[in-house]
Structure formats: structure tokens, C-alpha cells
Design an enzyme around this catalytic site. Sequence first.
Site: not given
Ligand code: AHR
Length: 659
Positions: A47, A245, A376-377
Amino acid sequence: MINSRYYLSLLLPLFFSAIVYGQTVFKVDAGNIQAEVQQNMWGVFFEDINMGADGGIYAELVKNRSFEFYKPLMGWKREGKAYKEGDILVINRQETQSNNPRFLRVKANGVAKSDLTLTNEGFRGMGLKKDLTYEFSVWYRQQKPGVQLNLELLDSKGNVIGTGKFTPEKADGNWHKQKTTLVCSATELKGKFRIAFEGSGEIDLDMISLFPTDNWKKRPEGLRADMIQRLADLKPGFIRFPGGCIVEGHDLSTRYQWKKTVGPIEERQLIVNRWNTEFAHRLTPDYYQTFGLGFYEYFLMAEDIGADALPILNCGMACQFNTAEVVPLDQLDEYVQDALDLVEFANGPITSKWGKVRSDMGHPAPFNLKYLGVGNENWGPQYVERLKFFQKALKARYPEIKLVYSSGTDPEGERFEYLDKELRALNVDIIDEHFYRSPQWFLDNAKRYDNYDRKGPKIFAGEYAAHNVKTATPDNKNNWLTALAEASFLTGVERNADVVHLASYAPLFAHVDGWQWTPDLIWVDNLTTYGTPNYYIQQMFSLNKGSHVISIKQDNEVIAGKDGYYASAVINKKTNEIIIKVSNYANSEREVELDIAGVKKLESRGRNIYITSGMEEVNSIEKPLNVSAKERIAKASGRKIKARLEPYSFHVFKFKATL
Ligand code: AHR
């Protein structure tokens, strides 16, 4: 008369039973195959966080090269004896070039070298290397010749450590890209780059760029080789990108849109990085995504390091910790189309619209995409409602692509249980689980997957890391305690390789001067990198994954925490090896007998790769290998291996065997 031999015969069994009684024995049965290991099981999660992309693997040294940051001259300084207000202007051509609207207009009025300068500070400085050639490029426009650019590499004190001259070749009122090179005479961790204008006239400048030439695979304007090498050294089975994120964005306008990251670099529209102001304790106002590293480059990187690409796309929802914006269902088409088009971009023939874009960028052959994640989340019924649209469209058109869906932010609790149930009811291919938890959680959960449904969706342990202080606080450390807790847990992941098909630690990279989140797998400064203890654990699993899980038990039970022992075992049918992983999570040295059944022959000498350290120990730029794997010879007698386990240690025992 009872003779002494008789006494001895009475005492000997007592003596041996005392030894056997005190001996811990792990029974390994290579004939008892429990699961096939996915050859791409151990991967990496990338990321653009912690300056992972811009200022990280994307080797561009100039920050804010196209003046599109919120403050157009962030990172730049206008200086010089002759500098007057109005000599260097920021101009916006929004109407004609909305993706890259701003540029600089420089007016020089008979200036001598150094009278009018523009200096870029880089991303926390620029890492410059002695004797290395740097490639400068710029888009310029001029009506007539007159202004020359003197290029200077500076050390942190402002001394010139490299020079070059740039004379714009065209003067026709159109934009042109031109390049030149300069060589650096000294190594500098926090260098700068200065342009000193000379002459008289007016010139427009945009995309002012400086790259090293020692990039990964020597690709011009490419990726930082030492960072990619760290990934290659893990031999990752897959690479998940672009997050995290940043897929979701703070709001939907800053979500990741892959189509805006492909094609000519100067046309890729920059956006703010959502980690820019996420953490008040680690504000990073100069953190943007230029997308010089875009989806094409991600696919290429995955191909280069032999990893499967695992892109994650926005599902029509922005980060629920931030705005939680959602796209109305009747406007979701664009998002679903982006997903369909991505498969075409990766795998489509060059005659297809998006296959042609890939081909025009230099890769006519398909990238062979096999996985695609949606969301993602994300969580809640709003996520399930939306993912159903993706599922229907993608499965109808590309049934061969394995789809990955999120189970939310946590590995348990209401959100998780709701999504886990819904996703299983939909019989999805893969569920993405995330766990940022305490080391104790990792130790306590080594049996997590033992009772998962063997026939249901497969699991992607998509983001995990042991946080020793508190989740996502700046005090978390990549110390040996966290790494050993993860290693202990991962023996349970390996044991359940029939259910857990993919696993990746997160986040991957962090810049020592530019991070927002800790812990992270690999840390870097502008010149070097180091792997954390957690990195070496990932590597021990990834390089020793074997082909099939076999049974390893103590007192007929899986070894998952009793007396501080954790263990798993695999065989590699291709290389004829038996590989046993053991964690000694205890403050004492212990000896374990590994009693191997199910092999015709076991070589008497094998390898013991191991890490042992103080629990608080960490690695650093100065001591990169403080906690790292060592190797020694391990010996077997018959089919028994004596395993010496130092206090708080993790081991791989690897023996050639006739299986
Ligand atoms: O890895 C850091 C963050 O943790 C990522 O962006 C997210 O998916 C999670 O909350």
C-alpha cells in the site's frame, strides 16, 4: 546369590524411562498428508502508506514535480540574487488539461548562473550515490530560445556534487519532453536538486523529474531496485495492491481509480494520499499519489518477482472510519465496469480496448490475472448489497477469476460474524481477514483455523501484524517478541493450508522519516533498507513452504501453545525434503526429539535455520541483521532429530528424505 549383571538389568530400564520421561517428543508422520500447500500462499501486501510508493519504491526524486499539490510550490524554493516577485509563476490550464493543470512560467532577464534558482528538497531529502548517473527530464514550452537550465545535485550542506546543462532544443510554442543526464560525485542521504537559470527569455516548465539510473531491471523512470530486491528475496507468491485504505479513499473522490493510473505519466491525475492527514500524531501534509507507480507498473513488478497480481478495487464505498460515503446502487455501474475492464486490461487480447492500452504501454502478452478483490475493510449490509453486483457481473463474464471479499476490520466481533456468515452464504471464493492484534492474541489463536469449514470459501489472511503496544499507535515496535508471536501463529496457518490459501503481513514498507503507521515489514531511508525480525519470519515460511502439510503432534495433539511450543510440518515432494517448523515461546533452552515416521530414509545431516534473540531486540539501519536467521547443521540418528531450542527461538529443520 544375585549377581551384579542382574542388578544392572533391573536398573537400566528405569534409567532409560527416566530419560524418555523427561524428553519432549514431537511425532511427525510424513505419510499422513493433511493438505496441499498453495505455491503462492505466502505473499506481500503493498500500500502507498509510510511513503511506500512516492518517496519509496517509485524512484522519482523530485517531490511535487508537476506543481499539483494543494500548495503548488510545496517542496520547491525560488531563490537567487536576481529573483524578483513575478519571475517564477504558477499557471493553471484547467480548461485544456484537467489531469495536469499547473505548470511554471520562468522569466529570465539576462540572469547569470545562480542568480535565479529553483530547488527541490526531495522526499525527506534525496538519496544520491557517488558515481551514479541521474536522468533529468522536463516538459517545456518556449516561443524562442534564450533560457538555459544549469542542473545541480547538492549535498545536505548545499555543496554542489553533480552538474549538468540543459539546453531546450525546440522553440515552437508547443510542449516537448527532453532529457539529459548528470553524474553524482559523492554519496548523500539528504541531497537536493537545484535548477539555476541562465540567459534571457521566457520558458514554461512541467513534470520536472530526476531519476537514478540504477533502477530495478534498469528500467528508465522505474522502481527503486534495493526495495524491490527485498520483495524478490521473499519469493512472494502474490502481491496485493494498491492497499489497504487507499483503495477506499477518505471520500469517494479520493478513492483509488486504476484507470487514472495507466497511460502516459504526464496525464495521470495526482490525488492526495489518504494517509496525508489521517493520524494527527503523524501528519504528512506533503503526501500525494502521483501514480507514476500505477496499475501497469504494479502488474509488471508482480511479473518480475514471480508473484501473482492481486488487485483490490473500490466497491462503491469510501473508508468507513472517515466519511463512509456510498455510491447509490443505481450508480454503481461505473465501479463494476472498472472491475470488468481491469480483467480486460490484464488478460484481454490486444484487439480489446483495454488489452490495447496494456499493449501500447509495452506488454502485449497478458498478465495472467487470477484474482480480484472487491472492497478493502468494508463492512455492513451496505457492503454486501454492493458486492452482489460485482459478483454477478464478474462471475458471468470471467468465471475463472477468483474473487476476494472483505470480512471487515477485525477477526472477530459483530461485523466479522455478520460478514463471515453472509459471504459463506454467497459461497464466495475467498474471504479476506485482517488482524492487527496483540502478540498474546497471536499466541492464543494458533488453532484459529483448525475448525474452519473445509468445504467453504478459502481464507486470505490479507493483513496481519502483532502490535506490541496498541493497534496503530506510533509506539509499536517490530521487535522479536512480535515476530515470534507471529511465527507461532503462522504454524497454525501453515497447518491449515487447505483453508488458508493466501497470507500477507501488513503494511509492507515504511520510510524512517516519513511513516504514519508502525509496525511495518521493511524499513528504508533514502539510501538503504532493512528487514525487520518479522520480515525474516515471513521469509522462513515463504522459502520453506513445501508442497504438502503433514501431521506433527505431541501427545497425539496438534502443537499450538501447550508449554509454549508451536509446530507445523510439511514435505516438499519436488525436492524430497521434510521441513519442520518449531517455535519455543519460553524463557528456557529446551531439547525436543522430532520422531519422523512415514519416510523410507532420512539423511543424517540436515539444516537448522533459526532465530533467537532478546524479546525487545529490533533491527535498524545501523544494525540491519541484529535479529535475523542463522543456520547450522542439524543431525538425525535413524529417524530421530534432536532439536535444540534456545529460549524464545524459532526454527526450521530441513532434511532430505526418501519419501
Ligand atoms: O495496513 C494499514 C491499514 O490497515 C490498511 O490500509 C487498512 O486496510 C488497515 O486498516
